[in-house]
Every structure is written in C-alpha cells, then in structure tokens.
Design an enzyme around this catalytic site. Structure first.
Site, PDB file in Angstrom:
ATOM      1  N   HIS A  76      50.879  45.516  68.645  1.00 14.62           N
ATOM      2  CA  HIS A  76      50.699  44.072  68.769  1.00 14.62           C
ATOM      3  C   HIS A  76      52.018  43.398  69.140  1.00 14.62           C
ATOM      4  O   HIS A  76      53.099  43.898  68.834  1.00 14.62           O
ATOM      5  CB  HIS A  76      50.169  43.491  67.455  1.00 14.62           C
ATOM      6  CG  HIS A  76      48.861  44.073  67.040  1.00 14.62           C
ATOM      7  ND1 HIS A  76      48.760  45.111  66.149  1.00 14.62           N
ATOM      8  CD2 HIS A  76      47.589  43.774  67.424  1.00 14.62           C
ATOM      9  CE1 HIS A  76      47.472  45.437  65.986  1.00 14.62           C
ATOM     10  NE2 HIS A  76      46.754  44.633  66.759  1.00 14.62           N
ATOM     11  N   SER A 135      42.546  42.013  69.433  1.00 16.45           N
ATOM     12  CA  SER A 135      43.429  41.355  68.475  1.00 16.45           C
ATOM     13  C   SER A 135      44.644  40.723  69.133  1.00 16.45           C
ATOM     14  O   SER A 135      45.164  39.714  68.652  1.00 16.45           O
ATOM     15  CB  SER A 135      43.894  42.355  67.412  1.00 16.45           C
ATOM     16  OG  SER A 135      44.521  43.468  68.013  1.00 16.45           O
ATOM     17  N   ASP A 168      54.362  46.035  65.642  1.00 15.16           N
ATOM     18  CA  ASP A 168      54.080  47.261  64.904  1.00 15.16           C
ATOM     19  C   ASP A 168      53.894  48.450  65.843  1.00 15.16           C
ATOM     20  O   ASP A 168      53.352  49.472  65.448  1.00 15.16           O
ATOM     21  CB  ASP A 168      52.820  47.088  64.061  1.00 15.16           C
ATOM     22  CG  ASP A 168      51.638  46.565  64.884  1.00 15.16           C
ATOM     23  OD1 ASP A 168      51.748  46.530  66.133  1.00 15.16           O
ATOM     24  OD2 ASP A 168      50.608  46.191  64.293  1.00 15.16           O
TER      25      ASP A 168
END
Length: 254
Positions: A199, A14, A196
C-alpha cells in the site's frame, strides 16, 4: 438530491479505498481538492477485492444508457486500479490467474466502451493504472507479524503490471504506469513510497496523484482542473441584486 456536478470515478481495491485517507495524503483526496467546485471525485475502492469480485460491483455502479439520458451529470473520467490482489500467489484466496485477470479487465473496459453494453458510455475517458511493485522485504515482515507465509512477490507484481499494459495497448485505453514510476526510484528505495510493501504511504500517494494529473493534462487537457470553470461563480462575482439566476447550477438547468 439532484446531482449538479459531473464525476470522476476511482474504481479499485484498498489502494483506491485508502486514497481518501488524509494521514496518507491520499491521491483521491488530492484529486478531490484539485477539482473542488468543478467535478466530484467518487471513491469506489474495495479493500482486498480482485477483478473477479470487482466485476459485479462495477456493473452496479455504472449508469445504464437510459439513466445517462435522464441525468445531465456524467462520468467524465474513470480509473481502473486493480491487480495488487489478483497477483497474490496461487495458494492465496485473492489470486486470479493472469489470463483471467486480463479477461476481467477487458470485460470492465467493454462495460464502458462496447456499444452492446447496457452501460455504454463512449464519451468517458478511461485510465488503467498498473499495480505498484511489491517490496518483498516489507511485505514479508507483515506476513511474519500476522503468522502467515509470504503470499506475494515482486515477480508476480511485475507480471500483472505488464498485463495491464498489454490490455491498455490492445484496447486503446490510456495507461498510468505507476509500477514503472515507482521502479524508477530504485528497488532499494521502494520502502520510501510504500507503507507495508504493497500500500502507498504519503510519498507514494503524492507520486500517484502527480502521475494522474500529468496523465490528464497530456491526454485529456479539456478536463484538467485548471481548464474547468467552477460550477457556480465566486462570491465576489455575484451581482448585488437578482443573484438567483447566477446561483443556478448549469447542469440542473439543462
């Protein structure tokens, strides 16, 4: 469509997928901007994926030796940016044991570098990127908000980052050590670079972009964007007449 540009391949999870997010000043988008009209930056990030799931994907993404002979467009540089999900705690779905993680990274490197590989590409520049350190305070809040237990720790992120370093050294692959770069700002300041706890936010993406550009400049200066010509001339440099030849992409003329 014939492909008139060489490529930089960004492969990962991600953190790579989100690297084209303009709101996060994504490092991939910044690379694409730096290389515009010179090299295509290809985002192949897959949110939530680990190295186990990444292996069959990479096998499909890489051109075979035969296909490489058939097209003049090449992968100039590839980044492998995995480990943030592999380093989830053992009870988590995404967890990959440390030894298996290293084995998977080695297999990925061999896809590019082993003469026995169907996708052997001895000319590609390969960069391993360490996963970022986990900010447990931020990540615990996310886990609490989602109603689940803490499924990652700083210590696990440290161990998997070290595994990437070890594999890079053992295989003679260039390393971009994002984990250390972020730790240099201090544990108490990680929240300024992480969205967070895992990320990257805008600051983290800017730092990652700078790290990659510095890595390219130091190890592969011939493909630094400042050292590459645009594939087609600027409009002011075009002849007024008989300009068709000037507008032929060099790669497509080979």
């Amino acid at each position: 469509m014939d492909h008139p540009y060489n490529q930089i391949l960004l492969f990962g999870d991600s953190i790579t997928q989100f690297s084209f997010d303009p709101e996060l000043v994504g490092f991939g988008a910044s690379l694409a901007n730096a290389y515009q009209r010179k090299v295509d930056v290809v985002n192949r990030g897959f949110s939530g994926y680990n190295t186990e799931w990444g292996l069959p994907i990479l096998r499909q993404l890489l051109p075979t030796v035969e296909k490489q002979k058939q097209t003049p467009a090449k992968i100039l540089l590839a980044t492998i940016f995995l480990g943030a999900n592999d380093s989830a705690l053992p009870f988590a779905l995404q967890h990959v044991p440390l030894d298996k993680f290293k084995e998977n990274l080695n297999t990925m490197i061999s896809m590019f570098k082993s003469p026995e590989s169907p996708s052997y590409n001895p000319d590609v520049r390969l960069v391993l990127i360490t996963p970022p350190p986990l900010n447990e305070v931020q990540w615990k809040k996310r886990c609490d908000d989602q109603g689940g237990p803490l499924n990652r720790t700083w210590e696990y992120s440290r161990d998997y980052a070290q595994a990437v370093r070890d594999v890079a050294q053992e295989r003679g692959v260039i390393l971009a050590d994002l984990w250390t770069k972020l730790m240099d700002v201090g544990m108490d300041n990680l929240h300024e670079y992480l969205l967070d706890g895992l990320h990257l936010n805008a600051n983290g993406n800017k730092l990652t972009y700078e790290l990659l550009i510095q890595t390219i400049q130091h190890h592969f200066p011939d493909i630094h964007p400042d050292n590459l010509e645009m594939e087609l001339p600027g409009f002011r440099d075009l002849p007024r007449e008989n300009f068709e030849e000037s507008l032929q992409f060099p790669l497509l003329k080979q």
